[in-house]
Scaffold this motif. Structure first.
Motif, PDB file in Angstrom:
ATOM      1  N   ALA A   8     -80.540 -15.050 -12.669  1.00 50.98           N
ATOM      2  CA  ALA A   8     -79.717 -13.839 -12.787  1.00 50.98           C
ATOM      3  C   ALA A   8     -80.471 -12.793 -13.595  1.00 50.98           C
ATOM      4  CB  ALA A   8     -78.395 -14.168 -13.471  1.00 50.98           C
ATOM      5  N   LYS A   9     -80.147 -11.544 -13.349  1.00 55.02           N
ATOM      6  CA  LYS A   9     -80.823 -10.450 -14.047  1.00 55.02           C
ATOM      7  C   LYS A   9     -80.457 -10.496 -15.531  1.00 55.02           C
ATOM      8  CE  LYS A   9     -81.606  -5.537 -13.980  1.00 55.02           C
ATOM      9  NZ  LYS A   9     -81.342  -4.278 -13.341  1.00 55.02           N
ATOM     10  N   PRO A  10     -81.465 -10.602 -16.404  1.00 58.22           N
ATOM     11  CA  PRO A  10     -81.175 -10.655 -17.843  1.00 58.22           C
ATOM     12  C   PRO A  10     -80.792  -9.266 -18.359  1.00 58.22           C
ATOM     13  CG  PRO A  10     -83.533 -10.645 -17.468  1.00 58.22           C
ATOM     14  CD  PRO A  10     -82.876 -10.713 -16.105  1.00 58.22           C
ATOM     15  N   PRO A  11     -80.194  -9.198 -19.543  1.00 60.64           N
ATOM     16  CA  PRO A  11     -79.870  -7.897 -20.110  1.00 60.64           C
ATOM     17  C   PRO A  11     -81.141  -7.109 -20.393  1.00 60.64           C
ATOM     18  CG  PRO A  11     -79.457  -9.642 -21.693  1.00 60.64           C
ATOM     19  CD  PRO A  11     -79.815 -10.296 -20.399  1.00 60.64           C
ATOM     20  N   VAL A  12     -81.041  -5.800 -20.345  1.00 60.20           N
ATOM     21  CA  VAL A  12     -82.188  -4.934 -20.582  1.00 60.20           C
ATOM     22  C   VAL A  12     -82.373  -4.768 -22.079  1.00 60.20           C
ATOM     23  CG1 VAL A  12     -83.120  -2.631 -20.237  1.00 60.20           C
ATOM     24  CG2 VAL A  12     -81.828  -3.734 -18.407  1.00 60.20           C
ATOM     25  N   CYS A  13     -83.591  -4.961 -22.526  1.00 59.96           N
ATOM     26  CA  CYS A  13     -83.932  -4.793 -23.938  1.00 59.96           C
ATOM     27  C   CYS A  13     -85.342  -4.233 -24.007  1.00 59.96           C
ATOM     28  CB  CYS A  13     -83.857  -6.132 -24.665  1.00 59.96           C
ATOM     29  SG  CYS A  13     -84.267  -6.046 -26.414  1.00 59.96           S
ATOM     30  N   ARG A  14     -85.512  -3.131 -24.716  1.00 58.90           N
ATOM     31  CA  ARG A  14     -86.854  -2.584 -24.904  1.00 58.90           C
ATOM     32  C   ARG A  14     -87.611  -3.455 -25.887  1.00 58.90           C
ATOM     33  NH1 ARG A  14     -87.647   3.670 -25.730  1.00 58.90           N
ATOM     34  NH2 ARG A  14     -89.652   2.740 -26.118  1.00 58.90           N
ATOM     35  N   LEU A  15     -88.900  -3.601 -25.668  1.00 60.82           N
ATOM     36  CA  LEU A  15     -89.754  -4.367 -26.559  1.00 60.82           C
ATOM     37  C   LEU A  15     -90.724  -3.416 -27.227  1.00 60.82           C
ATOM     38  CD1 LEU A  15     -90.647  -7.059 -27.717  1.00 60.82           C
ATOM     39  CD2 LEU A  15     -92.115  -7.352 -25.720  1.00 60.82           C
ATOM     40  N   GLY A  16     -90.503  -3.182 -28.520  1.00 56.83           N
ATOM     41  CA  GLY A  16     -91.397  -2.332 -29.296  1.00 56.83           C
ATOM     42  C   GLY A  16     -92.512  -3.167 -29.894  1.00 56.83           C
ATOM     43  N   CYS A  17     -93.724  -2.620 -29.880  1.00 53.79           N
ATOM     44  CA  CYS A  17     -94.898  -3.357 -30.334  1.00 53.79           C
ATOM     45  C   CYS A  17     -95.678  -2.461 -31.296  1.00 53.79           C
ATOM     46  CB  CYS A  17     -95.760  -3.734 -29.138  1.00 53.79           C
ATOM     47  SG  CYS A  17     -94.850  -4.641 -27.866  1.00 53.79           S
ATOM     48  N   LEU A  18     -95.600  -2.778 -32.576  1.00 56.62           N
ATOM     49  CA  LEU A  18     -96.191  -1.949 -33.613  1.00 56.62           C
ATOM     50  C   LEU A  18     -97.324  -2.676 -34.311  1.00 56.62           C
ATOM     51  CD1 LEU A  18     -92.873  -0.690 -35.278  1.00 56.62           C
ATOM     52  CD2 LEU A  18     -94.121   0.308 -33.347  1.00 56.62           C
ATOM     53  N   ALA A  19     -98.208  -1.905 -34.942  1.00 51.89           N
ATOM     54  CA  ALA A  19     -99.312  -2.487 -35.703  1.00 51.89           C
ATOM     55  C   ALA A  19     -99.256  -1.982 -37.137  1.00 51.89           C
ATOM     56  CB  ALA A  19    -100.648  -2.119 -35.065  1.00 51.89           C
ATOM     57  N   LEU A  20     -99.342  -2.905 -38.082  1.00 47.39           N
ATOM     58  CA  LEU A  20     -99.423  -2.551 -39.487  1.00 47.39           C
ATOM     59  C   LEU A  20    -100.878  -2.703 -39.900  1.00 47.39           C
ATOM     60  CD1 LEU A  20     -96.934  -3.132 -42.232  1.00 47.39           C
ATOM     61  CD2 LEU A  20     -99.323  -3.666 -42.700  1.00 47.39           C
ATOM     62  N   VAL A  21    -101.526  -1.565 -40.122  1.00 51.42           N
ATOM     63  CA  VAL A  21    -102.941  -1.514 -40.484  1.00 51.42           C
ATOM     64  C   VAL A  21    -103.038  -0.946 -41.891  1.00 51.42           C
ATOM     65  CG1 VAL A  21    -105.189  -0.511 -39.899  1.00 51.42           C
ATOM     66  CG2 VAL A  21    -103.604  -1.165 -38.069  1.00 51.42           C
ATOM     67  N   ARG A  22    -103.857  -1.577 -42.713  1.00 50.61           N
ATOM     68  CA  ARG A  22    -104.058  -1.116 -44.085  1.00 50.61           C
ATOM     69  C   ARG A  22    -105.512  -0.724 -44.301  1.00 50.61           C
ATOM     70  NH1 ARG A  22    -101.231  -5.562 -43.519  1.00 50.61           N
ATOM     71  NH2 ARG A  22    -103.089  -6.803 -43.804  1.00 50.61           N
ATOM     72  N   THR A  89     -88.284  -5.231 -31.859  1.00 49.18           N
ATOM     73  CA  THR A  89     -89.561  -4.669 -32.292  1.00 49.18           C
ATOM     74  C   THR A  89     -90.359  -5.736 -33.021  1.00 49.18           C
ATOM     75  OG1 THR A  89     -88.555  -2.488 -32.516  1.00 49.18           O
ATOM     76  CG2 THR A  89     -90.655  -2.843 -33.628  1.00 49.18           C
ATOM     77  N   LEU A  90     -91.603  -5.913 -32.594  1.00 52.88           N
ATOM     78  CA  LEU A  90     -92.524  -6.845 -33.226  1.00 52.88           C
ATOM     79  C   LEU A  90     -93.557  -6.038 -34.000  1.00 52.88           C
ATOM     80  CD1 LEU A  90     -93.183  -9.167 -30.149  1.00 52.88           C
ATOM     81  CD2 LEU A  90     -91.423  -9.403 -31.915  1.00 52.88           C
ATOM     82  N   VAL A  91     -93.788  -6.428 -35.249  1.00 53.63           N
ATOM     83  CA  VAL A  91     -94.812  -5.771 -36.064  1.00 53.63           C
ATOM     84  C   VAL A  91     -95.980  -6.741 -36.199  1.00 53.63           C
ATOM     85  CG1 VAL A  91     -95.367  -4.685 -38.261  1.00 53.63           C
ATOM     86  CG2 VAL A  91     -93.041  -4.506 -37.343  1.00 53.63           C
ATOM     87  N   PHE A  92     -97.130  -6.330 -35.694  1.00 53.92           N
ATOM     88  CA  PHE A  92     -98.330  -7.159 -35.698  1.00 53.92           C
ATOM     89  C   PHE A  92     -99.219  -6.802 -36.876  1.00 53.92           C
ATOM     90  CE2 PHE A  92     -96.826  -7.234 -31.392  1.00 53.92           C
ATOM     91  CZ  PHE A  92     -97.022  -8.542 -31.016  1.00 53.92           C
ATOM     92  N   ASP A  93     -99.929  -7.800 -37.378  1.00 54.89           N
ATOM     93  CA  ASP A  93    -100.846  -7.609 -38.495  1.00 54.89           C
ATOM     94  C   ASP A  93    -102.164  -7.046 -37.982  1.00 54.89           C
ATOM     95  OD1 ASP A  93    -102.338  -7.704 -40.796  1.00 54.89           O
ATOM     96  OD2 ASP A  93    -102.150  -9.859 -41.091  1.00 54.89           O
ATOM     97  N   GLY A  94    -102.424  -5.797 -38.333  1.00 51.02           N
ATOM     98  CA  GLY A  94    -103.685  -5.152 -37.950  1.00 51.02           C
ATOM     99  C   GLY A  94    -104.771  -5.309 -38.999  1.00 51.02           C
ATOM    100  N   GLY A  95    -104.451  -6.013 -40.091  1.00 50.96           N
ATOM    101  CA  GLY A  95    -105.447  -6.259 -41.119  1.00 50.96           C
ATOM    102  C   GLY A  95    -105.826  -5.003 -41.881  1.00 50.96           C
ATOM    103  N   ALA A  96    -106.946  -5.102 -42.583  1.00 52.49           N
ATOM    104  CA  ALA A  96    -107.453  -3.984 -43.382  1.00 52.49           C
ATOM    105  C   ALA A  96    -108.739  -3.457 -42.754  1.00 52.49           C
ATOM    106  CB  ALA A  96    -107.704  -4.426 -44.818  1.00 52.49           C
ATOM    107  N   VAL A  97    -108.813  -2.157 -42.612  1.00 54.35           N
ATOM    108  CA  VAL A  97    -110.019  -1.531 -42.074  1.00 54.35           C
ATOM    109  C   VAL A  97    -110.900  -1.094 -43.238  1.00 54.35           C
ATOM    110  CG1 VAL A  97    -108.933  -0.795 -39.916  1.00 54.35           C
ATOM    111  CG2 VAL A  97    -108.922   0.747 -41.885  1.00 54.35           C
ATOM    112  N   PRO A  98    -112.214  -1.056 -43.035  1.00 52.61           N
ATOM    113  CA  PRO A  98    -113.123  -0.638 -44.104  1.00 52.61           C
ATOM    114  C   PRO A  98    -112.883   0.828 -44.499  1.00 52.61           C
ATOM    115  CG  PRO A  98    -114.323  -1.678 -42.295  1.00 52.61           C
ATOM    116  CD  PRO A  98    -112.924  -1.483 -41.829  1.00 52.61           C
ATOM    117  N   ASP A  99    -113.152   1.124 -45.747  1.00 48.14           N
ATOM    118  CA  ASP A  99    -113.078   2.517 -46.192  1.00 48.14           C
ATOM    119  C   ASP A  99    -113.990   3.371 -45.324  1.00 48.14           C
ATOM    120  OD1 ASP A  99    -111.277   1.989 -48.211  1.00 48.14           O
ATOM    121  OD2 ASP A  99    -112.832   1.687 -49.726  1.00 48.14           O
TER     122      ASP A  99
END
Length: 155
Positions: A8-22, A89-99
């Motif tokens: 059966a057709k499941p309910p509609v839900c948007r999937l947000g995909c975010l990145a937390l970068v430091r 919404t899923l928040v993914f670990d983008g780690g730390a970028v170099p200065d």
């Protein structure tokens, strides 16, 4: 035998995909969309059948020029339907970028972004809507979970 309830057709839900970068100081990368008040974590909606970690990486690259492998989730946030569809919404670990890492935001007419910048974690509530800042703070406080595809760690 196929169970019709599973087809059966499941309910509609948007999937947000975010990145937390430091950066090396622990400041958080935010983008400034022209279509809403306040800044947000880079990211956006997944396309149909797109793995969420790849959707987050795609949006991160499109919005900032950064190419980062996203393999761990820091937070999962469910938002009930309001004026939009319900969202997960899923928040993914983008780690730390170099200065000195170059952040490249496409022109506003292409990206809908006014810019991007690193913001000290303690200042997130000054730059983000309350729900966005709370999501980012929770992600910063949590240990990561691996991203799985069909039970296997995503490559």
């Amino acid at each position: 035998m196929q169970d019709p309830r599973l087809l059966a057709k499941p309910p509609v839900c948007r999937l947000g995909c975010l990145a937390l970068v430091r950066n090396q100081r622990g400041d958080v990368l935010l983008v400034d969309p022209d279509y809403m008040d306040g800044m947000i974590l880079p990211g956006g909606a997944a396309r149909p059948d797109e793995p969420p970690h790849l959707a987050a990486a795609r949006h991160l690259h499109a919005e900032t020029g950064l190419v980062i492998r996203l393999a761990h989730i820091l937070a999962v946030d469910f938002t009930p339907a309001d004026r939009y569809l319900e969202r997960l919404t899923l928040v993914f670990d983008g780690g730390a970028v170099p200065d000195g890492t170059q952040i490249t935001v496409p022109a506003q007419r292409q990206s809908g972004l006014l810019g991007a910048r690193f913001v000290p974690a303690r200042s997130l509530p000054d730059f983000m809507a309350p729900s966005q800042a709370a999501r980012a703070a929770e992600a910063l406080a949590n240990r990561s979970l691996p991203v799985l595809l069909h039970g296997q760690r995503a490559a």
